[in-house]
Design an enzyme around this catalytic site. Structure first.
Site, short mmCIF file in Angstrom:
data_model
loop_
_atom_site.label_atom_id
_atom_site.label_comp_id
_atom_site.label_asym_id
_atom_site.label_seq_id
_atom_site.Cartn_x
_atom_site.Cartn_y
_atom_site.Cartn_z
N ASP A 54 0.84 -1.19 0.00
CA ASP A 54 0.00 0.00 0.00
C ASP A 54 0.88 1.25 0.00
O ASP A 54 1.52 1.56 1.00
CB ASP A 54 -0.90 -0.01 1.25
CG ASP A 54 -1.83 1.19 1.30
OD1 ASP A 54 -2.95 1.08 0.77
OD2 ASP A 54 -1.42 2.23 1.85
N TYR A 59 3.22 9.80 -0.80
CA TYR A 59 4.33 9.28 0.00
C TYR A 59 5.68 9.56 -0.66
O TYR A 59 6.72 9.45 -0.01
CB TYR A 59 4.20 7.77 0.20
CG TYR A 59 2.96 7.32 0.93
CD1 TYR A 59 2.11 8.21 1.58
CD2 TYR A 59 2.64 5.97 0.98
CE1 TYR A 59 0.97 7.77 2.24
CE2 TYR A 59 1.51 5.51 1.65
CZ TYR A 59 0.68 6.41 2.26
OH TYR A 59 -0.44 5.96 2.91
N LYS A 84 -2.50 5.79 -4.42
CA LYS A 84 -3.56 6.76 -4.10
C LYS A 84 -3.37 8.08 -4.84
O LYS A 84 -2.24 8.50 -5.11
CB LYS A 84 -3.59 7.03 -2.59
CG LYS A 84 -3.66 5.78 -1.73
CD LYS A 84 -3.67 6.11 -0.25
CE LYS A 84 -3.48 4.87 0.60
NZ LYS A 84 -2.08 4.39 0.59
N HIS A 115 -7.19 9.59 -1.91
CA HIS A 115 -6.52 9.57 -0.61
C HIS A 115 -7.31 10.33 0.45
O HIS A 115 -7.39 9.89 1.61
CB HIS A 115 -5.11 10.16 -0.75
CG HIS A 115 -4.15 9.68 0.27
ND1 HIS A 115 -2.79 9.71 0.08
CD2 HIS A 115 -4.32 9.17 1.51
CE1 HIS A 115 -2.18 9.23 1.14
NE2 HIS A 115 -3.09 8.89 2.02
#
Length: 315
Positions: A54, A59, A84, A115
């Site tokens: 994930d 990120y 996401k 997200h």
């Protein structure tokens, strides 16, 4: 007491028939980027048996996640990969997805999540709920991605009953997953019941909390861990899967990764004891985020917790 474990990681059947491992590896490293650390973590996780990963555009480590997956030798068909859509990309869903796919370089994405419900402009300003693109408009653009064959399923993250009530009447494809903060201090019972009634599977991010989580020292959790001779993390993750949710904990340590994949079976008494923790004073709360403020009220990314539909205490 001798601990009893599940013999393998259960597979969750999503509302479109797709199968998803109930335990995954969360790739948020605690700060943006940290690509080389993330790559090594994913390599180690693959070695010990993880097949669900994930990550997210936000990120800033998709490239490293994808590199570890590609070079692992594990067939792509055996991997479940989630990424996401970033808040700043709600106005360019197709382009953002293609950019994520290019960074991952893994043929296709199994699950693409919105997200957060709130969009942000290029300057980071959160759009108001009625400003375009609304999350309904963003979702309709995500639905179009299914026709490309490059994403198998679409879902959401950080949606509440309030925001789902505003979304679901206007869309064609029901989200397969809603990924939210879930753990014994925040079991989200009403949201779980609501999502189950709509065929939306709940995935727990931060199922162990974050660094220095109070969950690791909670008296009930510690007592049960000592009873079975397991880690507090195994108690928390076993509870999460046993209640029908999936979990995406993060760890870089091989020993911890192995333990987290070994799901404990709780007896009914211990399961119910964990279910009751949130009713203790001061224990129905967020333990994953540092509290921010919007217009003097608790909030995240430009929306108050009230606008997000979150109703709990804050650490």
């Amino acid at each position: 007491m001798t601990a009893e474990f599940l013999t393998s990681t259960p597979l969750i059947t999503l509302n479109n028939g797709q199968k998803m491992p109930a335990v995954g590896l969360g790739c948020w490293m605690g700060s943006y980027g940290e690509g080389e650390r993330c790559e090594q973590m994913v390599r180690t996780a693959l070695k010990v048996g993880y097949r669900h990963f994930d990550t997210a555009a936000g990120y800033e480590n998709e490239e490293y996640t994808g590199k570890a997956l590609r070079e692992s030798g594990v067939p792509r068909s055996e991997i479940f990969l989630t990424t996401k859509l970033a808040n700043t990309d709600h106005h360019r869903v197709k382009e953002a997805f293609e950019a994520s796919l290019a960074r991952l370089n893994c043929e296709y994405v199994d699950l693409y999540l919105m997200h957060w419900p709130q969009a942000q402009d290029e300057n980071g300003r959160a759009l108001k709920q009625e400003e375009s693109p609304t999350f309904v408009e963003t979702w309709k653009e995500m639905e179009k991605l299914l026709d490309t064959g490059k994403v198998k399923s679409i879902g959401i993250s950080n949606f509440s009953i309030k925001t789902l009530d505003a979304l679901l009447p206007h869309i064609k494809v029901v989200p397969v997953v809603n990924q939210v903060q879930l753990h014994p201090y925040l079991p989200q019972l009403d949201l779980l019941k609501y999502c189950n009634s709509k065929g939306i599977h709940l995935t727990a991010y931060s199922p162990l909390g974050q660094t220095d989580s109070p969950l690791f020292t909670d008296e009930t959790i510690v007592r049960i861990a000592e009873k079975y001779g397991v880690t507090t993390g195994q108690v928390l993750l076993g509870w999460g899967v046993q209640r029908g949710t999936s979990v995406v904990p993060k760890s870089e340590k091989e020993e911890r990764l192995r333990a987290n994949l070994k799901l404990l079976k709780l007896d009914s008494e211990d399961f119910e004891a964990i279910n009751a923790i949130h009713r203790q004073p001061g224990k129905n709360k967020n333990v994953a985020f540092h509290m921010g403020y919007v217009d003097g009220k608790p909030g995240m990314f430009g929306w108050t917790y009230g606008q997000l539909g979150w109703d709990y205490d804050y650490d």
